[in-house]
Design a protein around this motif. Sequence first.
Motif, mmCIF file in Angstrom:
data_model
loop_
_atom_site.group_PDB
_atom_site.id
_atom_site.type_symbol
_atom_site.label_atom_id
_atom_site.label_comp_id
_atom_site.label_asym_id
_atom_site.label_seq_id
_atom_site.Cartn_x
_atom_site.Cartn_y
_atom_site.Cartn_z
ATOM 1 N N SER A 112 -19.170 -9.391 9.754
ATOM 2 C CA SER A 112 -19.966 -9.711 10.552
ATOM 3 C C SER A 112 -21.761 -10.080 10.020
ATOM 4 C CB SER A 112 -20.844 -9.303 12.307
ATOM 5 O OG SER A 112 -20.563 -7.628 12.001
ATOM 6 N N LEU A 113 -21.485 -8.688 8.967
ATOM 7 C CA LEU A 113 -22.151 -8.692 7.652
ATOM 8 C C LEU A 113 -22.236 -9.511 6.357
ATOM 9 C CD1 LEU A 113 -23.432 -5.175 7.587
ATOM 10 C CD2 LEU A 113 -24.202 -6.730 9.471
ATOM 11 N N HIS A 114 -20.972 -10.629 6.223
ATOM 12 C CA HIS A 114 -20.373 -11.301 5.800
ATOM 13 C C HIS A 114 -19.482 -12.675 5.910
ATOM 14 C CE1 HIS A 114 -20.398 -7.443 3.719
ATOM 15 N NE2 HIS A 114 -20.754 -7.455 2.446
ATOM 16 N N GLY A 115 -20.788 -13.104 6.810
ATOM 17 C CA GLY A 115 -20.691 -14.777 6.980
ATOM 18 C C GLY A 115 -19.342 -15.056 7.933
ATOM 19 N N ASP A 116 -18.894 -13.782 8.527
ATOM 20 C CA ASP A 116 -17.060 -14.124 8.788
ATOM 21 C C ASP A 116 -16.533 -14.079 8.420
ATOM 22 O OD1 ASP A 116 -18.626 -12.907 11.266
ATOM 23 O OD2 ASP A 116 -18.987 -15.399 11.596
ATOM 24 N N VAL A 117 -16.442 -13.775 6.704
ATOM 25 C CA VAL A 117 -15.851 -14.068 5.896
ATOM 26 C C VAL A 117 -14.196 -13.196 6.528
ATOM 27 C CG1 VAL A 117 -14.254 -14.202 3.673
ATOM 28 C CG2 VAL A 117 -16.750 -15.223 4.250
ATOM 29 N N ALA A 118 -13.162 -13.650 7.000
ATOM 30 C CA ALA A 118 -12.044 -12.458 7.204
ATOM 31 C C ALA A 118 -11.047 -11.884 6.564
ATOM 32 C CB ALA A 118 -11.118 -13.216 8.524
ATOM 33 N N ASP A 119 -10.545 -13.307 5.035
ATOM 34 C CA ASP A 119 -9.815 -12.761 4.291
ATOM 35 C C ASP A 119 -10.166 -13.355 2.978
ATOM 36 O OD1 ASP A 119 -7.802 -14.963 4.658
ATOM 37 O OD2 ASP A 119 -8.222 -13.732 6.447
ATOM 38 N N PHE A 120 -9.432 -13.364 1.550
ATOM 39 C CA PHE A 120 -9.768 -14.510 1.048
ATOM 40 C C PHE A 120 -8.836 -13.888 0.425
ATOM 41 C CE2 PHE A 120 -12.737 -10.994 -0.449
ATOM 42 C CZ PHE A 120 -12.386 -10.393 -1.764
ATOM 43 N N LEU A 121 -8.248 -14.686 -0.893
ATOM 44 C CA LEU A 121 -6.947 -14.247 -1.764
ATOM 45 C C LEU A 121 -7.617 -14.318 -3.352
ATOM 46 C CD1 LEU A 121 -4.759 -17.751 -1.474
ATOM 47 C CD2 LEU A 121 -4.453 -15.484 -0.592
ATOM 48 N N TYR A 122 -7.132 -13.449 -4.129
ATOM 49 C CA TYR A 122 -7.937 -12.950 -5.578
ATOM 50 C C TYR A 122 -6.211 -12.567 -6.268
ATOM 51 C CZ TYR A 122 -11.663 -10.883 -7.779
ATOM 52 O OH TYR A 122 -12.694 -10.270 -7.918
ATOM 53 N N PRO A 123 -6.947 -12.516 -7.537
ATOM 54 C CA PRO A 123 -6.134 -12.744 -8.781
ATOM 55 C C PRO A 123 -5.519 -11.100 -8.645
ATOM 56 C CG PRO A 123 -7.750 -13.851 -9.459
ATOM 57 C CD PRO A 123 -8.556 -13.652 -9.082
ATOM 58 N N GLN A 124 -3.793 -10.916 -8.446
ATOM 59 C CA GLN A 124 -3.540 -9.407 -8.883
ATOM 60 C C GLN A 124 -4.438 -8.989 -9.810
ATOM 61 O OE1 GLN A 124 1.259 -10.043 -9.084
ATOM 62 N NE2 GLN A 124 0.665 -9.538 -11.029
ATOM 63 N N SER A 125 -4.161 -9.561 -10.738
ATOM 64 C CA SER A 125 -4.619 -8.736 -12.605
ATOM 65 C C SER A 125 -6.331 -7.727 -11.722
ATOM 66 C CB SER A 125 -4.228 -9.645 -13.731
ATOM 67 O OG SER A 125 -5.330 -10.683 -13.637
ATOM 68 N N LYS A 126 -6.418 -8.095 -11.255
ATOM 69 C CA LYS A 126 -7.769 -7.766 -11.036
ATOM 70 C C LYS A 126 -8.589 -6.783 -9.679
ATOM 71 C CE LYS A 126 -9.853 -12.201 -12.824
ATOM 72 N NZ LYS A 126 -11.187 -13.160 -12.531
ATOM 73 N N ILE A 127 -6.874 -5.998 -9.191
ATOM 74 C CA ILE A 127 -7.162 -5.224 -8.355
ATOM 75 C C ILE A 127 -6.006 -4.057 -8.175
ATOM 76 C CG2 ILE A 127 -7.235 -6.825 -6.461
ATOM 77 C CD1 ILE A 127 -5.303 -6.059 -5.368
ATOM 78 N N TRP A 128 -6.042 -3.009 -8.108
ATOM 79 C CA TRP A 128 -5.176 -1.829 -7.834
ATOM 80 C C TRP A 128 -3.832 -2.644 -7.400
ATOM 81 C CZ3 TRP A 128 -2.255 0.826 -4.300
ATOM 82 C CH2 TRP A 128 -1.303 1.834 -5.278
ATOM 83 N N LEU A 129 -2.952 -2.649 -8.281
ATOM 84 C CA LEU A 129 -1.335 -2.390 -7.706
ATOM 85 C C LEU A 129 -0.859 -1.273 -7.028
ATOM 86 C CD1 LEU A 129 -0.437 -5.861 -9.269
ATOM 87 C CD2 LEU A 129 -1.813 -5.189 -7.063
ATOM 88 N N PRO A 130 0.291 -0.417 -6.888
ATOM 89 C CA PRO A 130 1.464 -0.345 -7.040
ATOM 90 C C PRO A 130 2.469 0.293 -8.225
ATOM 91 C CG PRO A 130 1.802 -0.963 -5.271
ATOM 92 C CD PRO A 130 0.235 -1.466 -5.639
ATOM 93 N N ASP A 131 2.469 0.408 -8.938
ATOM 94 C CA ASP A 131 3.241 0.682 -10.301
ATOM 95 C C ASP A 131 4.524 1.023 -9.339
ATOM 96 O OD1 ASP A 131 3.806 3.518 -9.414
ATOM 97 O OD2 ASP A 131 3.421 3.818 -11.361
ATOM 98 N N VAL A 132 5.536 -0.283 -8.524
ATOM 99 C CA VAL A 132 6.948 -0.248 -8.078
ATOM 100 C C VAL A 132 6.999 -0.996 -8.688
ATOM 101 C CG1 VAL A 132 7.529 -1.177 -5.940
ATOM 102 C CG2 VAL A 132 5.273 -0.681 -5.188
ATOM 103 N N VAL A 133 9.179 -0.420 -8.760
ATOM 104 C CA VAL A 133 9.742 -1.541 -10.304
ATOM 105 C C VAL A 133 11.549 -1.208 -9.413
ATOM 106 C CG1 VAL A 133 8.474 -0.527 -12.199
ATOM 107 C CG2 VAL A 133 10.462 0.751 -11.125
ATOM 108 N N ILE A 134 12.275 -2.466 -10.109
ATOM 109 C CA ILE A 134 13.284 -2.461 -9.247
ATOM 110 C C ILE A 134 14.476 -0.987 -10.090
ATOM 111 C CG2 ILE A 134 16.192 -3.667 -8.823
ATOM 112 C CD1 ILE A 134 12.869 -4.418 -7.446
ATOM 113 N N GLU A 135 14.151 -0.242 -10.273
ATOM 114 C CA GLU A 135 15.347 1.185 -10.506
ATOM 115 C C GLU A 135 16.644 0.660 -10.939
ATOM 116 O OE1 GLU A 135 16.888 5.502 -9.187
ATOM 117 O OE2 GLU A 135 15.184 4.827 -8.727
ATOM 118 N N ASN A 136 17.483 -0.136 -10.273
ATOM 119 C CA ASN A 136 18.306 0.225 -10.529
ATOM 120 C C ASN A 136 18.648 -1.633 -11.859
ATOM 121 O OD1 ASN A 136 18.373 -1.280 -8.796
ATOM 122 N ND2 ASN A 136 20.636 -1.372 -8.212
#
Length: 450
Positions: free
Chosen positions: A105-129
Amino acid sequence: MCRPLVMLPTLLVILLIFSDISSRGQLGMAVVEAANQSELYALMDFLFTGYRPEVRPSTAGEPTYVYIDMHLLSLQDLDEKSQVLESSVIIETSWVDDWLSWNQSLHGDVADFLYPQSKIWLPDVVIENSVESQRQLGYNMNMVRLDHSGWITWKPSQIIRTGCDIDVTYYPFDTQTCSIVVSTWMSTKRDIDIDPQTGNNGLSLNRYSSSGTWELLSNSLELLPNDHELTRIQFTIKLKRLRTYYIVNIILPVLFLSSTASMVFLLPADAGEKIGMGITVLLAYAVYLTIIADNMPQTSRQVSYLAVYLTLLLGLTAMGVVLAVVILHIHHKSDDCKIGKRTARMTRKLRILFCLYKAKRPHTVVNVTETDAKTQEYGTLCPRPRSRGTVAPLASEAVSPPPSYTQNVQEEEITWPKVAETLDRIMFFFTSCSIVGITALFLSILTLAS
């Protein structure tokens, strides 16, 4: 006639009113879009000012729970020789980032938005095998969705190549079980805890495109024990090979070819094609065995029944070529080389058994008695005609008994060509029975496997 002229100004006024209303509406929408855009810019400045994507989002040091749901798109290939499964997947990952939450309610009713993955924290998930070098999932410009509650949704899609232990025992009537293991690379359970999505019992197949080589029988999900405090989950899929291609291109040609292996011994020795036909069949088996070996992993833990079957047929054909040479050698032996009595007697018995015995036509020997000798000397004695009242012949007119006959049957003369012919017939039956027995055993094993 003047009414249309009177109504024309009224229509023009109505059109002007509607155009004014629509222009005001478009202007209002443009103002709203501008307002949302400015609010979104202000929200991004609010969220990412001082934000460090390399720092895990944790306010009290608790682990970050990462929920994973894997969508299987297609099975690209299952290479039996290198034992590698290549598949196309979407790894839907979500977690809560308290540092990237806001009051809607304080930010113009913005519910969600898209953002590049390189600019946020990501879990270090990998394909182990994975059989390839480990790399980050997705790509730098891949987008993630940020929700006002702090939920981050990340859906990297890529082709992964994972190791798969291939069991070729019943090839090509085999089923294979392969797995995809997802784990953290360096983060321990104190940092990241990987969990499946709620209600997820395996791979999601709502986007799956079936393969022309493999049928997906089942899939499951399993939480693996922690390895060096790394959290791991395993997706397991069971695949069944589609057999039509292999039956038409491998099984049936081999069965047809096996019926010709014993025909070498039906060719007459004088035809001059016994060795050529045997070697041709031998090379055909060698080619099929090479094709099968090229599709098999170079391992000694399992042995394919199809390879064993082809090897046995190859051995029988090779033995047939060797015996054909021996039979030809016997066939062309000189008549000066005498045949022993035991060999002749055994050959004669075997020829009778295999319906090859051809005895000479018997001739008749007549045992001539003394009366017959007189008859031959003075002519044939014809009986006198009897009167109607005569009941029995007179003693002087008694009929002499017929001469006795004996028959002498000459046995078939056994020669070296006949010995060779007998060996040919024996080997034909032996090879045919062996091929039928081996083929029946092979097909029964494949039937049980299917």
